[in-house]
Each structure stands twice: as structure tokens, then as C-alpha cells.
Design an enzyme around this catalytic site. Structure first.
Site, mmCIF file in Angstrom:
data_model
loop_
_atom_site.group_PDB
_atom_site.id
_atom_site.type_symbol
_atom_site.label_atom_id
_atom_site.label_comp_id
_atom_site.label_asym_id
_atom_site.label_seq_id
_atom_site.Cartn_x
_atom_site.Cartn_y
_atom_site.Cartn_z
ATOM 1 C CG ASP A 1 -2.201 -0.819 0.910
ATOM 2 O OD1 ASP A 1 -2.573 -0.923 -0.280
ATOM 3 O OD2 ASP A 1 -2.802 -1.359 1.853
ATOM 4 C CG ASP B 1 -7.353 -4.190 -1.707
ATOM 5 O OD1 ASP B 1 -7.751 -5.233 -2.242
ATOM 6 O OD2 ASP B 1 -7.639 -3.865 -0.550
#
Ligand code: GLY
Length: 396
Positions: A116, A178
Site C-alpha cells: 500500500d 486493491d
């Protein structure tokens, strides 16, 4: 040779009422952000507690991705850079830079960082560099991109998701949908340095996702587990959705907008086709209410919602509308408008009573609590409105 596709503006497709609504919404955003930026200037917010921004600037233990390492910690800065771009008011740059400087500590906690890093450093440091030419910010962005590239498994051709740490699983072979949204950090690093390696890693990961995550009907898996030594696909996992094989809506949004961005950075038509398939599935499943559930396959009751999925999907649909032929533009633009107007009318707080914009967001279906605010829902809601105005600062 990469041909970057041209964006066709959507503004000519907007009628008088739409334009008026966009104008009024942006006025309200500017008004709210003017006081909110001062009020939360010493924080990195994630959600609100009793209407007040919380603060993620706590140093979590090594190997933990919470606290300062939390994946959403770039979005508050992203909101501030959007406002800086819109208003030219230096105060937004000053406040946004605080987040960027606080995040430097994360580079000292290797196991706290994961796939991320794109979410963390694109809307903060890279935004700063793009807008102001700050070379320290460029350096931060390149460090983050190189960490992300280091998570690539060359045999399985995927970027590893979380670390094995707080999670009691062996995650060496895990990839998640994601991560499509972190690939723009790699595209940026290649564009910035001239080294194509970052981009090659991004496209290999995107190809793996297209082959192993996106189902025939256009819906997406959340987690796919590969053998980290052979690259063999072993298993799909439920993740944050309702059940194994269901359709977690925020995952569908990451896939939709994520493939769009891979198309925008590479011009590869197969990424545009994949984004369209995912978008068609999403549009076909928007409920009558226009409000998005946590999972398109969840039972009717409880009527859990996730406003963040709606806001992210709307951004992806607007981008899609800007990259398809004239005959298809409305197909994607109209649902985006419907999602945003529904959020604005029923789930948005433009007032000064609360620090958030959007309500009724949810992290995952099976968590204990649902329906709270999330900073990234607010970020994408603002991004979508600036896109519609034609003054988007494209941070991805
Ligand atoms: N990237 C984690 C989530 O969407 O919840």
C-alpha cells in the site's frame, strides 16, 4: 513505444442542472475544507469519532502496519493538495507537507510497510513533487516505488500484499485486488527515472490480476493465494467481502479504476477492455436506491452499505467515459453521476457539524462495526467532483 491515451472531456455531456450541481458542490467543499484544514492540521485522520477526526500519528510496533504505517495515511494530504490545486492557497500545501514529513518515519520500519505504499506516497509526496517540484518529495516517492518493486514475485508475476506479522497467516503468496491502485506509483517511477523496470513489474502484476482475479462475469476476487516458489495458483480467499466467490464492492471499484489507470499509463487496450467488463458488472448491480452495499452478493438484511465503494467507482467510471468512443461515453458517465448525486443527497455532510463528508462507509462485511466515515471515501468523492468540473489534479 508507449502511447498515452488522450482524455476526452466529459463536460460537454453535462446538462445545465448537472453543471449547477457540480458548481454548488465544489463551493460547499471549498467552504468546508477552509475551516477543516485548520482544525485537523495536526492530524492524519482515518475516520471520525463523534464527528471529530481521529489521528493515526501513533507509532505502531515494528512489523505492524497500523498507526503511522496505516495504508490510508496519504489521503488527508491528497485532499489538501486537491484544494491547493483548486484555490492556489498556500496554506493547503503547508498542511499537506506535515503528513509527508511525519510519514518519513515509516521508512525506518520496513515490516510496517506493504503493497500500500502507493496509497501512502502518491497523494502526499508525489503530489507535492508534481505540483511544486519539491525534490525531497520526489526522493520519497522513489524510495516508496522501489519498496513496492521489491515485493514483486518474478515466478508468480504478482506483487505480494501484506506481510506476515499481525496476520496469523503465511502471506508470502498472497496478492489482492486493491494493489491495482498502487501500480501508478511504479508507472510514475518509470516515467520519472526513465527506467522501464518499474513499469514492467506493474504490467506483469496487472496481467496476473486480469488472468486470475477477474471472473468471466466481470466481478473480481479479493485475495488470490499463489505458491511463492512455483507461482501456481492455489486458492481464492474471501477477504473483506461477504463470502468466498462473492463480489466485495470496494474490490470491484479498485479493479475498475485500477485497470483504467493501467490503461492510462500504458495504452494497452486489454486493460481498457478489462476495466469496461468490471464497470459493466458494477453498473448492472447498482441497486434501485443508488446506494452501494458492502458486497453485491450479500443478503438483503442487514442492509450494510459502503459509500467509499460508490465514490471510488464513480471516479473510475468518469475516467472510463473520458477514454471510450462518443457512443459509449454516457453509458459510463450517467451511472457515475447517479452514484455521486445519491451520495451527495443522502450520505454527505457538507455542514460544519462533523469533520467528515461521507457517511455509512464500511471496512469489511464481517467486521463488528459498520457505517462510519473513512478518509479515502471523502478523498475520492472530492476527486470525482473535480474531475466533473474539468479541474482534476490527477494524482495517480
Ligand atoms: N485497501 C484496503 C481496503 O480497501 O480496505
Amino acid at each position: 513505444m508507449i502511447q498515452i491515451p488522450k482524455r476526452q472531456p466529459v463536460q460537454p455531456l453535462l446538462n445545465q442542472d448537472d453543471q449547477q450541481w457540480i458548481h454548488e458542490s465544489i463551493e460547499k467543499i471549498i467552504h468546508k475544507m477552509a475551516w477543516l484544514s485548520d482544525k485537523s492540521a495536526d492530524k492524519i485522520p482515518f475516520t471520525t469519532v463523534n464527528g471529530v477526526h481521529d489521528d493515526k500519528r501513533t507509532v505502531a510496533s515494528p512489523r505492524d502496519s497500523d498507526g503511522l504505517q496505516w495504508w490510508t495515511n496519504g489521503f488527508w494530504a491528497g485532499m489538501l493538495w486537491l484544494l491547493y490545486h483548486e484555490t492556489n492557497d498556500e496554506k493547503y500545501a503547508r498542511i499537506a507537507r506535515r503528513t509527508e514529513e511525519w510519514l518519513d518515519q515509516c521508512f525506518m520500519n520496513f515490516y510496517g510497510l506493504n503493497h500500500d505504499v502507493g496509497f501512502m506516497w502518491l497523494p502526499s509526496a508525489v503530489a507535492d513533487y508534481r505540483l511544486t517540484g519539491n525534490l525531497t518529495s520526489r526522493s520519497r516517492g522513489l524510495h516508496a516505488a522501489t519498496l513496492l518493486a521489491g515485493r514483486f514475485n518474478p515466478v508468480g508475476r504478482f506483487i505480494r500484499a501484506w506481510n506476515t506479522g499481525r496476520l496469523a497467516y503465511d502471506t508470502r503468496g498472497w496478492a489482492i485486488i486493491d494493489c491495482m491502485f498502487n501500480l501508478p506509483l511504479l508507472y510514475w517511477a518509470s516515467e520519472e527515472t526513465g527506467d522501464p523496470s518499474y513499469r514492467h513489474i506493474a504490467t506483469r502484476h496487472a496481467d496476473t490480476v486480469a488472468n486470475h482475479f477477474i471472473r468471466a462475469d466481470g466481478s473480481s476476487e479479493h485475495i488470490v493465494k499463489f505458491d511463492p516458489d512455483t507461482g501456481e495458483k492455489l486458492q481464492t480467499l474471501r477477504g473483506q467481502g461477504y463470502a468466498e466467490g462473492s463480489a466485495w464492492t470496494r474490490g470491484q471499484s479498485w479493479a475498475l479504476y485500477g485497470f483504467m489507470m493501467s490503461y492510462m499509463h500504458t495504452g494497452k487496450p486489454e486493460y481498457l477492455d478489462t476495466a469496461k467488463r468490471v464497470a459493466d458488472y458494477f453498473i448492472d448491480h447498482i441497486p434501485e436506491s443508488g446506494l452501494i452495499p458492502i458486497d453485491f452478493q450479500q443478503p438483503a438484511e442487514p442492509d450494510y452499505e459502503d459509500s467509499s465503494a460508490a465514490a471510488i467507482a464513480a471516479c473510475g467510471l468518469i475516467e472510463l467515459a473520458q477514454h471510450v468512443g462518443d457512443d459509449e461515453r454516457s453509458t459510463y458517465l450517467q451511472p457515475a453521476l447517479r452514484l455521486l448525486k445519491t451520495l451527495s443527497r443522502e450520505r454527505c455532510d457538507f455542514s460544519d457539524r462533523n469533520d467528515h463528508f461521507l457517511e455509512r462507509c464500511s471496512g469489511s462485511y464481517h467486521e463488528k462495526h459498520h457505517h462510519y466515515s473513512l478518509i479515502y471515501a471523502d478523498y475520492y468523492f472530492l476527486e470525482a467532483l473535480f474531475k466533473l468540473k474539468g479541474n482534476d489534479l490527477f494524482l495517480w
